[in-house]
Write a protein that holds these residues in place. Structure first.
Motif, PDB file in Angstrom:
ATOM      1  N   GLN A 208       3.134  10.423  -7.303  1.00 56.48           N
ATOM      2  CA  GLN A 208       4.037  10.888  -8.353  1.00 56.48           C
ATOM      3  C   GLN A 208       3.362  10.968  -9.715  1.00 56.48           C
ATOM      4  O   GLN A 208       4.025  11.127 -10.739  1.00 56.48           O
ATOM      5  CB  GLN A 208       5.261   9.969  -8.445  1.00 56.48           C
ATOM      6  N   GLY A 209       2.029  10.819  -9.729  1.00 60.00           N
ATOM      7  CA  GLY A 209       1.278  11.000 -10.966  1.00 60.00           C
ATOM      8  C   GLY A 209       0.919   9.729 -11.702  1.00 60.00           C
ATOM      9  O   GLY A 209       0.277   9.789 -12.757  1.00 60.00           O
ATOM     10  N   VAL A 210       1.299   8.557 -11.166  1.00 58.09           N
ATOM     11  CA  VAL A 210       0.933   7.296 -11.815  1.00 58.09           C
ATOM     12  C   VAL A 210      -0.534   6.994 -11.512  1.00 58.09           C
ATOM     13  O   VAL A 210      -0.987   7.159 -10.374  1.00 58.09           O
ATOM     14  CB  VAL A 210       1.828   6.145 -11.306  1.00 58.09           C
ATOM     15  N   GLN A 211      -1.275   6.548 -12.521  1.00 61.77           N
ATOM     16  CA  GLN A 211      -2.693   6.239 -12.309  1.00 61.77           C
ATOM     17  C   GLN A 211      -2.847   5.093 -11.318  1.00 61.77           C
ATOM     18  O   GLN A 211      -1.990   4.213 -11.216  1.00 61.77           O
ATOM     19  CB  GLN A 211      -3.344   5.852 -13.649  1.00 61.77           C
ATOM     20  N   SER A 212      -3.968   5.103 -10.594  1.00 58.51           N
ATOM     21  CA  SER A 212      -4.171   4.163  -9.498  1.00 58.51           C
ATOM     22  C   SER A 212      -4.089   2.715  -9.957  1.00 58.51           C
ATOM     23  O   SER A 212      -3.404   1.893  -9.339  1.00 58.51           O
ATOM     24  CB  SER A 212      -5.529   4.424  -8.841  1.00 58.51           C
ATOM     25  N   ASP A 213      -4.796   2.367 -11.055  1.00 54.98           N
ATOM     26  CA  ASP A 213      -4.785   0.978 -11.509  1.00 54.98           C
ATOM     27  C   ASP A 213      -3.403   0.558 -11.987  1.00 54.98           C
ATOM     28  O   ASP A 213      -2.968  -0.578 -11.750  1.00 54.98           O
ATOM     29  CB  ASP A 213      -5.831   0.758 -12.608  1.00 54.98           C
ATOM     30  N   ALA A 214      -2.686   1.475 -12.632  1.00 54.44           N
ATOM     31  CA  ALA A 214      -1.333   1.165 -13.093  1.00 54.44           C
ATOM     32  C   ALA A 214      -0.395   0.969 -11.905  1.00 54.44           C
ATOM     33  O   ALA A 214       0.459   0.067 -11.913  1.00 54.44           O
ATOM     34  CB  ALA A 214      -0.812   2.279 -13.996  1.00 54.44           C
ATOM     35  N   ALA A 215      -0.542   1.801 -10.874  1.00 57.90           N
ATOM     36  CA  ALA A 215       0.306   1.680  -9.684  1.00 57.90           C
ATOM     37  C   ALA A 215       0.097   0.333  -9.008  1.00 57.90           C
ATOM     38  O   ALA A 215       1.063  -0.322  -8.588  1.00 57.90           O
ATOM     39  CB  ALA A 215      -0.004   2.821  -8.711  1.00 57.90           C
ATOM     40  N   MET A 216      -1.153  -0.102  -8.898  1.00 54.36           N
ATOM     41  CA  MET A 216      -1.439  -1.409  -8.293  1.00 54.36           C
ATOM     42  C   MET A 216      -0.853  -2.539  -9.126  1.00 54.36           C
ATOM     43  O   MET A 216      -0.233  -3.467  -8.599  1.00 54.36           O
ATOM     44  CB  MET A 216      -2.956  -1.604  -8.157  1.00 54.36           C
ATOM     45  N   SER A 217      -1.034  -2.470 -10.429  1.00 51.90           N
ATOM     46  CA  SER A 217      -0.556  -3.539 -11.310  1.00 51.90           C
ATOM     47  C   SER A 217       0.965  -3.664 -11.261  1.00 51.90           C
ATOM     48  O   SER A 217       1.509  -4.768 -11.132  1.00 51.90           O
ATOM     49  CB  SER A 217      -1.016  -3.275 -12.743  1.00 51.90           C
ATOM     50  N   VAL A 218       1.644  -2.532 -11.346  1.00 54.11           N
ATOM     51  CA  VAL A 218       3.111  -2.546 -11.318  1.00 54.11           C
ATOM     52  C   VAL A 218       3.613  -3.106  -9.993  1.00 54.11           C
ATOM     53  O   VAL A 218       4.535  -3.941  -9.948  1.00 54.11           O
ATOM     54  CB  VAL A 218       3.665  -1.129 -11.551  1.00 54.11           C
TER      55      VAL A 218
ATOM     56  N   THR B 256       0.824  -1.213   0.000  1.00 55.51           N
ATOM     57  CA  THR B 256       0.000   0.000   0.000  1.00 55.51           C
ATOM     58  C   THR B 256       0.857   1.261   0.000  1.00 55.51           C
ATOM     59  O   THR B 256       0.492   2.263  -0.626  1.00 55.51           O
ATOM     60  CB  THR B 256      -0.939   0.007   1.224  1.00 55.51           C
ATOM     61  N   ILE B 257       1.998   1.212   0.692  1.00 51.79           N
ATOM     62  CA  ILE B 257       2.895   2.380   0.718  1.00 51.79           C
ATOM     63  C   ILE B 257       3.459   2.645  -0.678  1.00 51.79           C
ATOM     64  O   ILE B 257       3.496   3.790  -1.144  1.00 51.79           O
ATOM     65  CB  ILE B 257       4.028   2.162   1.729  1.00 51.79           C
ATOM     66  N   ILE B 258       3.900   1.589  -1.358  1.00 47.47           N
ATOM     67  CA  ILE B 258       4.456   1.757  -2.712  1.00 47.47           C
ATOM     68  C   ILE B 258       3.386   2.278  -3.664  1.00 47.47           C
ATOM     69  O   ILE B 258       3.634   3.182  -4.474  1.00 47.47           O
ATOM     70  CB  ILE B 258       5.034   0.419  -3.219  1.00 47.47           C
ATOM     71  N   ILE B 259       2.172   1.705  -3.569  1.00 45.17           N
ATOM     72  CA  ILE B 259       1.085   2.150  -4.448  1.00 45.17           C
ATOM     73  C   ILE B 259       0.773   3.620  -4.228  1.00 45.17           C
ATOM     74  O   ILE B 259       0.629   4.401  -5.181  1.00 45.17           O
ATOM     75  CB  ILE B 259      -0.180   1.292  -4.211  1.00 45.17           C
ATOM     76  N   GLN B 260       0.686   4.032  -2.961  1.00 47.98           N
ATOM     77  CA  GLN B 260       0.377   5.422  -2.658  1.00 47.98           C
ATOM     78  C   GLN B 260       1.501   6.350  -3.118  1.00 47.98           C
ATOM     79  O   GLN B 260       1.234   7.458  -3.616  1.00 47.98           O
ATOM     80  CB  GLN B 260       0.144   5.585  -1.154  1.00 47.98           C
ATOM     81  N   THR B 261       2.749   5.904  -2.986  1.00 50.77           N
ATOM     82  CA  THR B 261       3.880   6.718  -3.442  1.00 50.77           C
ATOM     83  C   THR B 261       3.831   6.924  -4.950  1.00 50.77           C
ATOM     84  O   THR B 261       4.038   8.037  -5.449  1.00 50.77           O
ATOM     85  CB  THR B 261       5.210   6.049  -3.050  1.00 50.77           C
ATOM     86  N   LEU B 262       3.537   5.853  -5.678  1.00 47.32           N
ATOM     87  CA  LEU B 262       3.433   5.958  -7.137  1.00 47.32           C
ATOM     88  C   LEU B 262       2.278   6.875  -7.540  1.00 47.32           C
ATOM     89  O   LEU B 262       2.406   7.686  -8.464  1.00 47.32           O
ATOM     90  CB  LEU B 262       3.250   4.570  -7.750  1.00 47.32           C
ATOM     91  N   ARG B 263       1.154   6.748  -6.839  1.00 50.91           N
ATOM     92  CA  ARG B 263       0.014   7.626  -7.138  1.00 50.91           C
ATOM     93  C   ARG B 263       0.364   9.086  -6.869  1.00 50.91           C
ATOM     94  O   ARG B 263      -0.051   9.980  -7.613  1.00 50.91           O
ATOM     95  CB  ARG B 263      -1.198   7.222  -6.281  1.00 50.91           C
TER      96      ARG B 263
END
Length: 285
Positions: free
Chosen positions: A80-90, A71-78
């Motif tokens: 930085q402008g990464v879309q939510s679904d893309a952040a979760m997938s990556v 969840t921390i990585i996903i929130q960090t990516l979001r």
């Protein structure tokens, strides 16, 4: 008695997951449970390597740590402008791949893989009791999932207004001094704890289904969060009860039947919801 424990476990999983799923639906993070179910594999492997055993406690600790890390990585990516679904997938594909590499490198001679650790079978729940001083206290899964549900209830009740405002209008919450980031990670921690506590006993398919479908059904039936929370628990419990008896009648997968029942309830709400139902709106027009 076996039927009772299986139904109770399913109802607890559905209630605990559906309760938190309401906030995930509102925050547009519905697939977080699926991401966590894959991303915790490295934590499970590392817990085994450090503890040298497959006991539930170290496994759960390792999985919970990586669930929160996810969840921390996903929130960090979001952020930085990464879309939510893309952040979760990556995030979940990367961590899941690391877990597979660790399994292949260090646990080749041990029965430790995703199937045996995550994809449990709810039918076996009654045969894994929790014993204290020689006394049988009932299935371990009931206590584990029940404790996770109780913690979620207490935390959400204590900070209900903050969670509600953060879900509907995080900008306003931040403007009036509510620590939005703190409550986000608190919610994600509860989700990680609940999903990880449920995986080994009932299987990832049932957990992911109950995390989303009852909450999505409740979302179609009401516009009030408090009612939505209650409906999600009711829908999940009904799905567990009806799904178990369907599975028993058809001699089919219990988790599968519970999940399908939840899907049928969602379909009925989608068609006949008083405000949002497709057929209802067509009839009114």
């Amino acid at each position: 008695m076996t039927d009772y424990w299986i139904i109770l476990t399913g109802a607890l999983v559905a209630s605990a997951c559906g309760f938190l799923g309401c906030f995930l639906i509102l925050r547009k993070m519905a697939m977080l449970g699926d991401a966590i179910s894959h991303a915790v594999l490295p934590g499970i492997v590392l817990a085994f390597l450090f503890s040298g055993s497959r006991d539930a406690v170290p496994m759960l600790i390792g999985a919970a740590i990586f669930g929160l890390l996810t969840t921390i990585i996903i929130q960090t990516l979001r952020g930085q402008g990464v879309q939510s679904d893309a952040a979760m997938s990556v995030t979940f594909t990367a961590l899941f791949s690391i877990g597979i590499i660790l399994v292949s490198l260090f646990t080749r001679q041990v029965d430790l893989d995703l199937d045996c650790v995550l994809y449990g079978e709810i039918a076996y729940v009654p045969w894994d009791p929790l014993k204290l001083g020689g006394m049988d206290l009932g299935p371990r899964a009931v206590w584990l999932i029940g404790a996770a549900f109780f913690i979620s209830l207490v935390v959400i009740t204590l900070f209900y207004k903050q969670f509600k405002l953060c879900a509907f209008d995080p900008a306003l919450a931040a403007a009036i001094g509510i620590p939005v980031t703190f409550f986000h990670y608190l919610l994600m921690g509860l989700v990680s704890l609940t999903t990880v506590a449920s995986f080994e006993s009932v299987g990832a398919i049932l957990v992911v289904a109950m995390l989303i479908v009852p909450a999505a059904t409740a979302y179609l039936l009401t516009d009030r969060l408090s009612v939505m929370l209650g409906l999600s628990i009711g829908m999940g419990t009904t799905s567990s009860l009806v799904g178990y008896w369907i599975a028993k009648l058809l001699d089919a997968s219990i988790a599968g039947c519970m999940s399908v029942t939840a899907g049928v309830l969602f379909l009925l709400a989608f068609l006949f919801s008083p405000k949002h139902g497709v057929i209802t709106r067509w009839w009114i027009r």
